[in-house]
Scaffold this active site. Structure first.
Site, PDB file in Angstrom:
ATOM      1  N   GLU A  10       4.550 -28.587 -17.028  1.00  0.00           N
ATOM      2  CA  GLU A  10       3.104 -28.552 -16.823  1.00  0.00           C
ATOM      3  C   GLU A  10       2.369 -29.082 -18.060  1.00  0.00           C
ATOM      4  O   GLU A  10       1.385 -29.813 -17.938  1.00  0.00           O
ATOM      5  CB  GLU A  10       2.671 -27.117 -16.472  1.00  0.00           C
ATOM      6  CG  GLU A  10       1.190 -26.888 -16.273  1.00  0.00           C
ATOM      7  CD  GLU A  10       0.544 -27.751 -15.196  1.00  0.00           C
ATOM      8  OE1 GLU A  10       1.243 -28.421 -14.427  1.00  0.00           O
ATOM      9  OE2 GLU A  10      -0.700 -27.769 -15.146  1.00  0.00           O
TER      10      GLU A  10
ATOM     11  N   HIS B 177      21.121 -34.331 -23.335  1.00  0.00           N
ATOM     12  CA  HIS B 177      21.681 -35.255 -22.348  1.00  0.00           C
ATOM     13  C   HIS B 177      20.769 -36.453 -22.111  1.00  0.00           C
ATOM     14  O   HIS B 177      20.749 -36.997 -21.013  1.00  0.00           O
ATOM     15  CB  HIS B 177      21.957 -34.508 -21.043  1.00  0.00           C
ATOM     16  CG  HIS B 177      22.901 -33.368 -21.236  1.00  0.00           C
ATOM     17  ND1 HIS B 177      24.243 -33.547 -21.453  1.00  0.00           N
ATOM     18  CD2 HIS B 177      22.681 -32.031 -21.316  1.00  0.00           C
ATOM     19  CE1 HIS B 177      24.825 -32.367 -21.629  1.00  0.00           C
ATOM     20  NE2 HIS B 177      23.890 -31.424 -21.547  1.00  0.00           N
TER      21      HIS B 177
ATOM     22  N   ARG C 224     -13.338 -36.012  -6.354  1.00  0.00           N
ATOM     23  CA  ARG C 224     -12.388 -36.417  -5.306  1.00  0.00           C
ATOM     24  C   ARG C 224     -11.996 -37.891  -5.413  1.00  0.00           C
ATOM     25  O   ARG C 224     -11.003 -38.319  -4.839  1.00  0.00           O
ATOM     26  CB  ARG C 224     -13.000 -36.162  -3.930  1.00  0.00           C
ATOM     27  CG  ARG C 224     -13.361 -34.732  -3.683  1.00  0.00           C
ATOM     28  CD  ARG C 224     -13.964 -34.570  -2.313  1.00  0.00           C
ATOM     29  NE  ARG C 224     -12.986 -34.795  -1.272  1.00  0.00           N
ATOM     30  CZ  ARG C 224     -12.224 -33.860  -0.749  1.00  0.00           C
ATOM     31  NH1 ARG C 224     -12.319 -32.627  -1.169  1.00  0.00           N
ATOM     32  NH2 ARG C 224     -11.364 -34.135   0.205  1.00  0.00           N
TER      33      ARG C 224
ATOM     34  N   LYS D 102      -8.603 -35.378  -7.214  1.00  0.00           N
ATOM     35  CA  LYS D 102      -8.391 -33.936  -7.220  1.00  0.00           C
ATOM     36  C   LYS D 102      -7.538 -33.477  -6.046  1.00  0.00           C
ATOM     37  O   LYS D 102      -6.658 -32.645  -6.198  1.00  0.00           O
ATOM     38  CB  LYS D 102      -9.758 -33.242  -7.188  1.00  0.00           C
ATOM     39  CG  LYS D 102      -9.684 -31.726  -7.266  1.00  0.00           C
ATOM     40  CD  LYS D 102      -9.271 -31.277  -8.635  1.00  0.00           C
ATOM     41  CE  LYS D 102      -9.064 -29.806  -8.740  1.00  0.00           C
ATOM     42  NZ  LYS D 102      -8.210 -29.479  -9.891  1.00  0.00           N
TER      43      LYS D 102
ATOM     44  N   CYS E 120     -11.560 -39.512  -1.968  1.00  0.00           N
ATOM     45  CA  CYS E 120     -12.849 -39.877  -1.393  1.00  0.00           C
ATOM     46  C   CYS E 120     -13.697 -38.645  -1.044  1.00  0.00           C
ATOM     47  O   CYS E 120     -13.199 -37.687  -0.477  1.00  0.00           O
ATOM     48  CB  CYS E 120     -12.715 -40.712  -0.129  1.00  0.00           C
ATOM     49  SG  CYS E 120     -11.830 -42.235  -0.360  1.00  0.00           S
TER      50      CYS E 120
ATOM     51  N   TRP F  93     -11.818 -43.290  -3.633  1.00  0.00           N
ATOM     52  CA  TRP F  93     -10.528 -43.370  -4.314  1.00  0.00           C
ATOM     53  C   TRP F  93      -9.743 -44.392  -3.510  1.00  0.00           C
ATOM     54  O   TRP F  93      -9.340 -44.119  -2.387  1.00  0.00           O
ATOM     55  CB  TRP F  93      -9.845 -42.004  -4.304  1.00  0.00           C
ATOM     56  CG  TRP F  93      -8.578 -41.961  -5.100  1.00  0.00           C
ATOM     57  CD1 TRP F  93      -8.445 -41.671  -6.425  1.00  0.00           C
ATOM     58  CD2 TRP F  93      -7.241 -42.184  -4.625  1.00  0.00           C
ATOM     59  NE1 TRP F  93      -7.124 -41.718  -6.799  1.00  0.00           N
ATOM     60  CE2 TRP F  93      -6.365 -42.029  -5.718  1.00  0.00           C
ATOM     61  CE3 TRP F  93      -6.691 -42.521  -3.386  1.00  0.00           C
ATOM     62  CZ2 TRP F  93      -4.985 -42.188  -5.616  1.00  0.00           C
ATOM     63  CZ3 TRP F  93      -5.314 -42.684  -3.276  1.00  0.00           C
ATOM     64  CH2 TRP F  93      -4.484 -42.514  -4.384  1.00  0.00           C
TER      65      TRP F  93
ATOM     66  N   ASN G  23     -12.807 -41.059   4.750  1.00  0.00           N
ATOM     67  CA  ASN G  23     -11.798 -40.554   3.826  1.00  0.00           C
ATOM     68  C   ASN G  23     -10.504 -40.473   4.609  1.00  0.00           C
ATOM     69  O   ASN G  23     -10.462 -39.846   5.660  1.00  0.00           O
ATOM     70  CB  ASN G  23     -12.215 -39.157   3.324  1.00  0.00           C
ATOM     71  CG  ASN G  23     -11.113 -38.470   2.542  1.00  0.00           C
ATOM     72  OD1 ASN G  23     -10.231 -39.127   1.993  1.00  0.00           O
ATOM     73  ND2 ASN G  23     -11.162 -37.153   2.489  1.00  0.00           N
ATOM     74  N   GLY G  24      -9.455 -41.135   4.116  1.00  0.00           N
ATOM     75  CA  GLY G  24      -8.181 -41.109   4.833  1.00  0.00           C
ATOM     76  C   GLY G  24      -7.587 -42.496   4.920  1.00  0.00           C
ATOM     77  O   GLY G  24      -7.994 -43.408   4.198  1.00  0.00           O
TER      78      GLY G  24
ATOM     79  N   LYS H 238      -0.115 -32.283 -17.997  1.00  0.00           N
ATOM     80  CA  LYS H 238      -1.517 -32.216 -18.446  1.00  0.00           C
ATOM     81  C   LYS H 238      -1.811 -33.352 -19.418  1.00  0.00           C
ATOM     82  O   LYS H 238      -2.825 -34.013 -19.317  1.00  0.00           O
ATOM     83  CB  LYS H 238      -1.838 -30.887 -19.160  1.00  0.00           C
ATOM     84  CG  LYS H 238      -2.013 -29.651 -18.322  1.00  0.00           C
ATOM     85  CD  LYS H 238      -3.195 -29.648 -17.409  1.00  0.00           C
ATOM     86  CE  LYS H 238      -2.926 -30.359 -16.139  1.00  0.00           C
ATOM     87  NZ  LYS H 238      -2.430 -29.747 -14.987  1.00  0.00           N
TER      88      LYS H 238
ATOM     89  N   GLU I  73      -1.787 -36.840 -17.672  1.00  0.00           N
ATOM     90  CA  GLU I  73      -2.901 -36.993 -16.728  1.00  0.00           C
ATOM     91  C   GLU I  73      -4.198 -37.373 -17.422  1.00  0.00           C
ATOM     92  O   GLU I  73      -4.924 -38.233 -16.952  1.00  0.00           O
ATOM     93  CB  GLU I  73      -3.167 -35.657 -16.011  1.00  0.00           C
ATOM     94  CG  GLU I  73      -2.295 -35.377 -14.823  1.00  0.00           C
ATOM     95  CD  GLU I  73      -2.635 -34.039 -14.176  1.00  0.00           C
ATOM     96  OE1 GLU I  73      -2.688 -33.993 -12.956  1.00  0.00           O
ATOM     97  OE2 GLU I  73      -2.836 -33.031 -14.896  1.00  0.00           O
TER      98      GLU I  73
HETATM   99  C1  G6P Z   1      -3.445 -33.869  -7.271  1.00  0.00           C
HETATM  100  C2  G6P Z   1      -4.222 -33.173  -8.386  1.00  0.00           C
HETATM  101  C3  G6P Z   1      -3.312 -32.175  -9.098  1.00  0.00           C
HETATM  102  C4  G6P Z   1      -2.736 -31.190  -8.094  1.00  0.00           C
HETATM  103  C5  G6P Z   1      -2.012 -31.901  -6.955  1.00  0.00           C
HETATM  104  C6  G6P Z   1      -1.667 -30.937  -5.832  1.00  0.00           C
HETATM  105  O1  G6P Z   1      -2.467 -34.682  -7.813  1.00  0.00           O
HETATM  106  O2  G6P Z   1      -4.709 -34.133  -9.300  1.00  0.00           O
HETATM  107  O3  G6P Z   1      -4.059 -31.479 -10.063  1.00  0.00           O
HETATM  108  O4  G6P Z   1      -1.836 -30.338  -8.748  1.00  0.00           O
HETATM  109  O5  G6P Z   1      -2.861 -32.900  -6.386  1.00  0.00           O
HETATM  110  O6  G6P Z   1      -2.860 -30.478  -5.264  1.00  0.00           O
HETATM  111  P1  G6P Z   1      -3.066 -29.107  -4.521  1.00  0.00           P
HETATM  112  O7  G6P Z   1      -4.512 -29.085  -4.176  1.00  0.00           O
HETATM  113  O8  G6P Z   1      -2.182 -29.157  -3.306  1.00  0.00           O
HETATM  114  O9  G6P Z   1      -2.669 -28.030  -5.443  1.00  0.00           O
END
Ligand code: G6P
Length: 611
Positions: free
Chosen positions: A484, A507, A27, A606, A2, A73, A99-100, A488, A491
């Site tokens: 990672e 395994h 956000r 984010k 949010c 969100w 937000n929260g 990616k 996501e």
């Molecule tokens: C969310 C974002 C990710 C990020 C993660 C941790 O899931 O979409 O891209 O890696 O939060 O966020 P931070 O701000 O703590 O790195």
């Protein structure tokens, strides 16, 4: 999670709110709304993106110099018009954006229903709006007092902005857990979840602390604690550059941020590496270095991509500084009664500096007496303020929801940290130290070279964009890179992908391999090279499709793999910084070709400011 924006001053609020919401959309983006006060409070909100809100409101002649906006969100209640913020109280006296999460909302709602309140949405925010109104009417108190008394009854996290129809010359903002920044102009104030909507108007800001309530009038700001104690605000200067939050000709923020990496890594180095390349100095850690020298253990805490950077950190710190490292997810650490000693060093890694689980893990570690360091990107965010010391990554604002340049910046800091500690502990000779630093500072140029070949990634993306599964394999330093790469892809393209240590493939995942399964193998020349060549053979023997990331000039893997993508040779300890870039590009192009919203993937946000 949010985005919140608010304005009070002499300008028309509408364009400030809409533009602010566009900046904050990373956000959360399942619904958006604004409220502008001009005699009455007019609310416009609906499901969908900010652009749709703008489309439907553009012709509505919205005037007023006080207002607020929200991009959501969803936590409580599906994304729809009714659940979108702002929320009004039953008698329309209060309007709230939030937000929260109000954790005890069900209990509060029950009590309010028993007193005749009716609810139109499924949200916890409407409960808060009605609670404030109930206290306001019943107690015959001011809006400020009603907000304070209501918040005292709330369990959970919030960043909120409130307007009161009966006291129309003010905004009230409050924070517990979820970030809020107040921008100070001349006879005007801005409020937002982060500084991006504010930076084009002013660079003087106040970061609201937990349990602070601000009453904001056009020419006056009063800051108090929830216990009604006066607080003297600390004004900070923003150094953010407006260009940094624009796309600058790139189709997406994610692509821009991938291409920024040579620059952002250089920014991470800036001022920390001596001109002769013989010393690393992480200024933010200087005071506690003696403590780190004595550390028996380091615990790295993070979530998401930052956790992957933490895994690379584990390999680096154990190899170069010989300090035992554990890497923990914030959410697991905080709830599993971990053993934390006073002489443990905790490193919290977070791009946003606001991730709720990482923050909660930090406070747990602090309560046990451990020393906590932060590696964060957003200057002034909560984690740097909660930690004893730290290092900013200085990657600049990252807007694309899928993290790219923040990851390489985090790995850069961890690499500098590991080299510096190894040298301090005399585990690395001066000569080795200088060589490692020389290799590290050559990385931006090597990434530059990888980026020049981006057309090649497009070609491979075209071939495999319709795959339903991907496997990513790596060993040693490249195992976290495999994780990672898989993250990616899932996501942003919604293709199922898994990262595995290459040897573990036998395994389990090997059972999935057939002639439709692309397997991305990160196989640059290092001490596991022969072993990973065998893993490639095992995939090929099962007719899997191998896309290998190899060192420039590799001829062996070229014979076995279906495709090779070359990266320049480098010391294996810093190879995560180069090898991750092809994986970012591959995911990006696949997602674009599948028609996905790269910068705002479905269901993600984010920064995750709720647990
Ligand atoms: C969310 C974002 C990710 C990020 C993660 C941790 O899931 O979409 O891209 O890696 O939060 O966020 P931070 O701000 O703590 O790195």
């Amino acid at each position: 999670m949010c985005g919140i924006v608010g304005y009070i001053g002499f300008r028309e609020a509408y364009p400030i709110l809409i533009n602010g919401l566009k900046r904050l959309e990373y956000r959360g983006y399942d619904s958006a709304g604004i409220a502008v006060m001009n005699g009455t409070t007019n609310i416009y909100k609906h499901k969908g993106k900010v652009a749709e809100l703008e489309e439907t409101t553009r012709t509505k002649n919205i005037h007023g110099t006080i207002g607020m906006g929200h991009t959501r969100w969803a936590t409580h209640g599906v994304p729809n018009d009714i659940n979108a913020h702002p929320h009004s109280s039953q008698h329309a006296i209060f309007t709230v954006i939030h937000n929260g999460i109000i954790e005890n909302y069900a209990k509060l709602k029950e009590k309010l229903e028993a007193r005749g309140y009716k609810f139109v949405s499924d949200t916890d925010t409407e409960v808060l709006a009605n609670l404030i109104e109930y206290i306001y009417i019943k107690g015959e108190v001011s809006a400020e007092i009603a907000v304070r008394l209501a918040l005292a009854k709330v369990v959970g996290a919030y960043g909120i902005v409130i307007m009161c129809q009966n006291e129309p010359e003010q905004l009230i903002a409050a924070r517990k857990g979820s970030p809020l920044v107040i921008g100070i102009g001349n006879n005007e104030y801005f409020v937002a979840s982060d500084a991006t909507p504010i930076v084009e108007y002013t660079n003087s800001v106040i970061y609201l602390n937990n349990d602070n309530i601000a009453v904001i009038k056009r020419n006056e700001l009063t800051l108090k604690t929830i216990e009604n104690l006066q607080v003297t605000p600390t004004v900070h200067k923003l150094t953010m550059d407006i260009d940094a939050i624009e796309k600058n000709g790139f189709e997406h923020f994610m692509l821009k941020e991938i291409f920024e990496q040579p620059r952002s890594i250089n920014d991470t180095f800036r001022g920390r590496i001596s001109p002769l390349l013989d010393e690393i100095r992480l200024g933010g850690l200087m005071d506690i270095l003696p403590k780190i020298d004595q550390a028996k253990r380091i615990i790295i805490i993070a979530c998401g991509t930052s956790w992957h950077a933490g895994l690379v950190g584990e390999y680096l710190i154990e190899e170069f500084a010989r300090i035992p490292v554990e890497v923990e997810y914030g959410s697991e650490f905080r709830y599993r009664n971990p053993i934390i000693n006073k002489d443990d060093i905790i490193i919290a890694i977070s791009q946003s500096g606001e991730t709720a689980d990482t923050l909660a893990a930090i406070s747990l570690a602090k309560s046990k007496g451990a020393t906590v360091l932060g590696i964060c990107n957003v200057v002034g965010s909560s984690i740097p303020r909660e930690t004893h010391a730290g290092v900013y990554t200085h990657a600049g604002p990252e807007i694309g929801v899928a993290s790219t340049k923040a990851f390489t910046a985090q790995v850069t800091v961890l690499t500098m940290f590991a080299f510096m500690m190894g040298h301090r502990k005399k585990l690395i000779s001066n000569q080795q130290y200088k060589q490692l630093i020389t290799d590290l500072v050559a990385i931006p140029q090597k990434i530059e070279h990888i980026l020049e070949m981006h057309q090649e990634y497009k070609r491979i993306a075209e071939l495999y964009k319709d795959a339903t599964n991907f496997l990513y394999l790596g060993r040693g330093y490249l195992f976290p890179v495999a994780l990672e790469g898989a993250l990616k892809l899932k996501e942003i393209s919604y293709i199922h992908a898994e990262g595995y240590p290459a040897a573990e493939m036998k395994h389990g995942p090997i059972a999935l391999i057939d002639n439709k399964m692309p397997v991305v193998v990160i196989a640059t020349r290092d001490k596991s090279y022969e072993k990973i060549c065998s893993n490639i053979q095992e995939v090929k023997a099962r007719k899997g499709i191998v896309i290998a990331i190899v060192t420039e000039g590799d001829t062996v893997i070229k014979q076995m793999a279906d495709h090779v993508l070359e990266v320049p040779a480098t010391n294996e300890a810093i190879a995560p910084l180069t090898t991750v870039v092809p994986l970012q590009l591959l995911s990006y192009y696949i997602a674009v070709m599948r028609g996905c919203n790269v910068d705002q993937p479905r269901n993600l946000a984010k920064s995750v400011t709720v647990e």
